[in-house]
Design a protein around this motif. Structure first.
Motif, PDB file in Angstrom:
ATOM      1  N   ASN A 141      -4.040 -45.197   4.913  1.00  0.00           N
ATOM      2  CA  ASN A 141      -4.683 -45.494   6.192  1.00  0.00           C
ATOM      3  C   ASN A 141      -4.421 -44.427   7.244  1.00  0.00           C
ATOM      4  N   LYS A 142      -3.372 -43.605   7.076  1.00  0.00           N
ATOM      5  CA  LYS A 142      -3.086 -42.550   8.054  1.00  0.00           C
ATOM      6  C   LYS A 142      -4.196 -41.506   8.111  1.00  0.00           C
ATOM      7  N   LEU A 143      -5.057 -41.484   7.100  1.00  0.00           N
ATOM      8  CA  LEU A 143      -6.185 -40.555   7.138  1.00  0.00           C
ATOM      9  C   LEU A 143      -7.136 -40.887   8.289  1.00  0.00           C
ATOM     10  N   ASN A 144      -7.246 -42.178   8.651  1.00  0.00           N
ATOM     11  CA  ASN A 144      -8.041 -42.548   9.823  1.00  0.00           C
ATOM     12  C   ASN A 144      -7.447 -41.973  11.102  1.00  0.00           C
ATOM     13  N   LEU A 145      -6.119 -41.976  11.187  1.00  0.00           N
ATOM     14  CA  LEU A 145      -5.455 -41.374  12.350  1.00  0.00           C
ATOM     15  C   LEU A 145      -5.700 -39.868  12.390  1.00  0.00           C
ATOM     16  N   PHE A 146      -5.688 -39.249  11.212  1.00  0.00           N
ATOM     17  CA  PHE A 146      -5.991 -37.816  11.150  1.00  0.00           C
ATOM     18  C   PHE A 146      -7.427 -37.543  11.603  1.00  0.00           C
ATOM     19  N   ASN A 147      -8.379 -38.378  11.165  1.00  0.00           N
ATOM     20  CA  ASN A 147      -9.768 -38.192  11.585  1.00  0.00           C
ATOM     21  C   ASN A 147      -9.924 -38.354  13.091  1.00  0.00           C
ATOM     22  N   ALA A 148      -9.196 -39.327  13.672  1.00  0.00           N
ATOM     23  CA  ALA A 148      -9.259 -39.526  15.118  1.00  0.00           C
ATOM     24  C   ALA A 148      -8.714 -38.303  15.857  1.00  0.00           C
ATOM     25  N   SER A 149      -7.574 -37.772  15.411  1.00  0.00           N
ATOM     26  CA  SER A 149      -7.011 -36.577  16.048  1.00  0.00           C
ATOM     27  C   SER A 149      -7.893 -35.355  15.817  1.00  0.00           C
ATOM     28  N   PHE A 150      -8.553 -35.299  14.652  1.00  0.00           N
ATOM     29  CA  PHE A 150      -9.447 -34.183  14.367  1.00  0.00           C
ATOM     30  C   PHE A 150     -10.645 -34.194  15.319  1.00  0.00           C
ATOM     31  N   GLY A 151     -11.170 -35.400  15.624  1.00  0.00           N
ATOM     32  CA  GLY A 151     -12.254 -35.490  16.599  1.00  0.00           C
ATOM     33  C   GLY A 151     -11.820 -35.031  17.972  1.00  0.00           C
ATOM     34  N   CYS A 152     -10.596 -35.392  18.388  1.00  0.00           N
ATOM     35  CA  CYS A 152     -10.079 -34.926  19.679  1.00  0.00           C
ATOM     36  C   CYS A 152      -9.917 -33.415  19.686  1.00  0.00           C
ATOM     37  N   LEU A 153      -9.503 -32.854  18.546  1.00  0.00           N
ATOM     38  CA  LEU A 153      -9.380 -31.405  18.448  1.00  0.00           C
ATOM     39  C   LEU A 153     -10.724 -30.723  18.668  1.00  0.00           C
ATOM     40  N   PHE A 188     -18.867 -36.471  24.358  1.00  0.00           N
ATOM     41  CA  PHE A 188     -18.889 -37.936  24.441  1.00  0.00           C
ATOM     42  C   PHE A 188     -19.026 -38.554  23.049  1.00  0.00           C
ATOM     43  N   ILE A 189     -19.891 -37.969  22.231  1.00  0.00           N
ATOM     44  CA  ILE A 189     -20.072 -38.481  20.858  1.00  0.00           C
ATOM     45  C   ILE A 189     -18.767 -38.394  20.068  1.00  0.00           C
ATOM     46  N   LEU A 190     -18.073 -37.272  20.174  1.00  0.00           N
ATOM     47  CA  LEU A 190     -16.836 -37.113  19.422  1.00  0.00           C
ATOM     48  C   LEU A 190     -15.716 -38.006  19.957  1.00  0.00           C
ATOM     49  N   ILE A 191     -15.718 -38.278  21.261  1.00  0.00           N
ATOM     50  CA  ILE A 191     -14.723 -39.210  21.808  1.00  0.00           C
ATOM     51  C   ILE A 191     -14.948 -40.606  21.237  1.00  0.00           C
ATOM     52  N   ILE A 192     -16.212 -41.051  21.202  1.00  0.00           N
ATOM     53  CA  ILE A 192     -16.533 -42.352  20.596  1.00  0.00           C
ATOM     54  C   ILE A 192     -16.165 -42.348  19.112  1.00  0.00           C
ATOM     55  N   TRP A 193     -16.452 -41.242  18.442  1.00  0.00           N
ATOM     56  CA  TRP A 193     -16.133 -41.078  17.015  1.00  0.00           C
ATOM     57  C   TRP A 193     -14.634 -41.205  16.781  1.00  0.00           C
ATOM     58  N   SER A 194     -13.827 -40.566  17.624  1.00  0.00           N
ATOM     59  CA  SER A 194     -12.371 -40.627  17.487  1.00  0.00           C
ATOM     60  C   SER A 194     -11.846 -42.026  17.787  1.00  0.00           C
ATOM     61  N   ILE A 195     -12.407 -42.676  18.810  1.00  0.00           N
ATOM     62  CA  ILE A 195     -11.976 -44.041  19.137  1.00  0.00           C
ATOM     63  C   ILE A 195     -12.273 -44.983  17.973  1.00  0.00           C
ATOM     64  N   ARG A 196     -13.391 -44.784  17.310  1.00  0.00           N
ATOM     65  CA  ARG A 196     -13.736 -45.631  16.174  1.00  0.00           C
ATOM     66  C   ARG A 196     -12.713 -45.488  15.045  1.00  0.00           C
ATOM     67  N   PHE A 197     -12.350 -44.246  14.697  1.00  0.00           N
ATOM     68  CA  PHE A 197     -11.353 -44.050  13.641  1.00  0.00           C
ATOM     69  C   PHE A 197      -9.980 -44.558  14.061  1.00  0.00           C
TER      70      PHE A 197
END
Length: 395
Positions: free
Chosen positions: A40-52, A2-11
């Protein structure tokens, strides 16, 4: 999870709402990508990394009841050393009494594995402290900027500072969770690698070491089938590793390739960044390159150890039995036709161009040639990004 899902949504929210806000908004919402003037694509990478890492948690905690994980638990947690080979034993008329010295040697192997895992744990503690230090440095810089903008002199400004602290805590918790999952995954992979490599080395030393044992060991049916059964059991364990930890490592490297190429390009080309940002980029780049190299080296060694006994028997014994000499007669006395056919079938399955070992997911086997190909693709990605940044600076 749950924490990582919120983390990914934030990025993901930061990626979608970057261009419509001022620099102060990015300070309040703790957007280090925009503050460091990174793409700014680094934020998208961080979001996908959290989902991973959400998927990592699902595999490690809910779908990980495999042979390899059970062996890790027995050796690492319970201290069970029965998986390793006994070097010496004294045989009584009724029972087999294990030598105390040999029992001590196997316990020593377990203690050595625990020692290396403790060192690995301490190294991760250093990453924790380094991430906390970088977060503190960033926070001090942000507070100094907010003070310069006058946020400490009004109630709405103080509320924005509290919001910024909330975003900082969320980023730290999510980053620490990613480090925790990385540690658990790395600890399992390192432990099972040391366990299997130790067992492979014991097989090699006890039966296959030419220099020490070729004259003292007499080949017989018992030794042949003992080695055969041990190698087949090791192959089953490696298959279990490939279905869990091998796939996770492949996904980790696959997701890190774009980030690794980008950070390598930033580190080499850009010289005007602050020292803290350059240190962060270099640390992440070295960490990712070390993961790539170490994993490929370990995977290649798995394949080497699996196919070593078949090569040994072909070179030392099986070819000799085809010659009209005493070796042929001795070999035929040791093994009848049925045993020789089964033994030949086993050698044929292992001594083949379609080798066994860890794979890139469900694709190619990991070998030295595929490792060079992967690094060549990474080099091409780096050059393409280098050309893009060169033309962007030119215009």
């Amino acid at each position: 999870m749950f924490i990582l899902i919120i983390w990914s949504i934030r990025f993901l929210y930061m990626y979608l709402n970057t261009d419509n806000h001022s620099f102060e908004w990015h300070l309040i919402h703790f957007n280090p990508v925009k503050m460091a003037n990174i793409d700014n694509k680094l934020n998208l990478f961080n979001a996908s990394f959290g989902c991973l890492f959400v998927y990592f948690i699902y595999i490690l905690y809910f779908c990980n009841n495999t042979r390899a994980t059970q062996l890790i638990y027995r050796v690492l947690i319970d201290g069970d050393h029965r998986f390793f080979i006994r070097e010496k034993s004294s045989i009584d008329e009724q029972n087999i009494i294990v030598n105390d010295d040999d029992d001590y040697q196997r316990q020593k192997i377990v203690r050595r594995i625990r020692l290396w895992l403790t060192i690995y744990h301490q190294a991760f503690h250093f990453l924790y402290y380094a991430s906390y230090l970088l977060a503190i440095i960033y926070e001090i810089q942000i507070l100094m900027m907010l003070k310069k903008f006058g946020y400490f002199s009004s109630i709405p400004g103080i509320i924005n500072i509290i919001i910024e602290l909330f975003h900082l805590i969320l980023v730290i918790i999510g980053g620490q969770t990613c480090l925790d999952i990385s540690f658990i995954f790395g600890a399992c992979f390192i432990t099972i690698t040391m366990i299997l490599f130790t067992k492979f080395q014991q097989i090699k030393t006890k039966w296959l070491d030419r220099k020490k044992h070729v004259k003292s060991i007499k080949i017989n049916r018992k030794i042949i089938w003992n080695i055969r059964n041990r190698i087949i059991k090791m192959l089953i364990l490696i298959e279990s590793i490939d279905h869990t930890y091998g796939i996770l490592m492949f996904l980790f490297i696959l997701f890190n390739f774009p980030m690794n190429a980008y950070l390598t390009m930033i580190t080499i080309i850009t010289k005007t960044k602050p020292f803290t940002e350059q240190l962060l980029h270099q640390t992440i780049t070295i960490n990712q390159w070390s993961y790539i190299f170490v994993f490929h080296y370990i995977a290649i060694r798995f394949g080497y150890y699996l196919h070593l006994p078949s090569k040994y028997f072909i070179n030392r014994y099986y070819l000799k039995c085809t010659k009209p000499s005493t070796n042929r007669t001795t070999m035929m006395m040791i093994m009848n036709i049925r045993d020789r056919l089964q033994f030949s079938d086993w050698l044929e399955k292992f001594h083949t161009k379609k080798r066994y070992g860890l794979t890139y997911g469900r694709t190619n086997l990991i070998t030295m040639s595929t490792f060079v190909q992967v690094n060549f693709l990474n080099y091409l990605n780096f050059n393409s990004l280098k050309i893009v940044i060169f033309h962007s600076k030119k215009f």
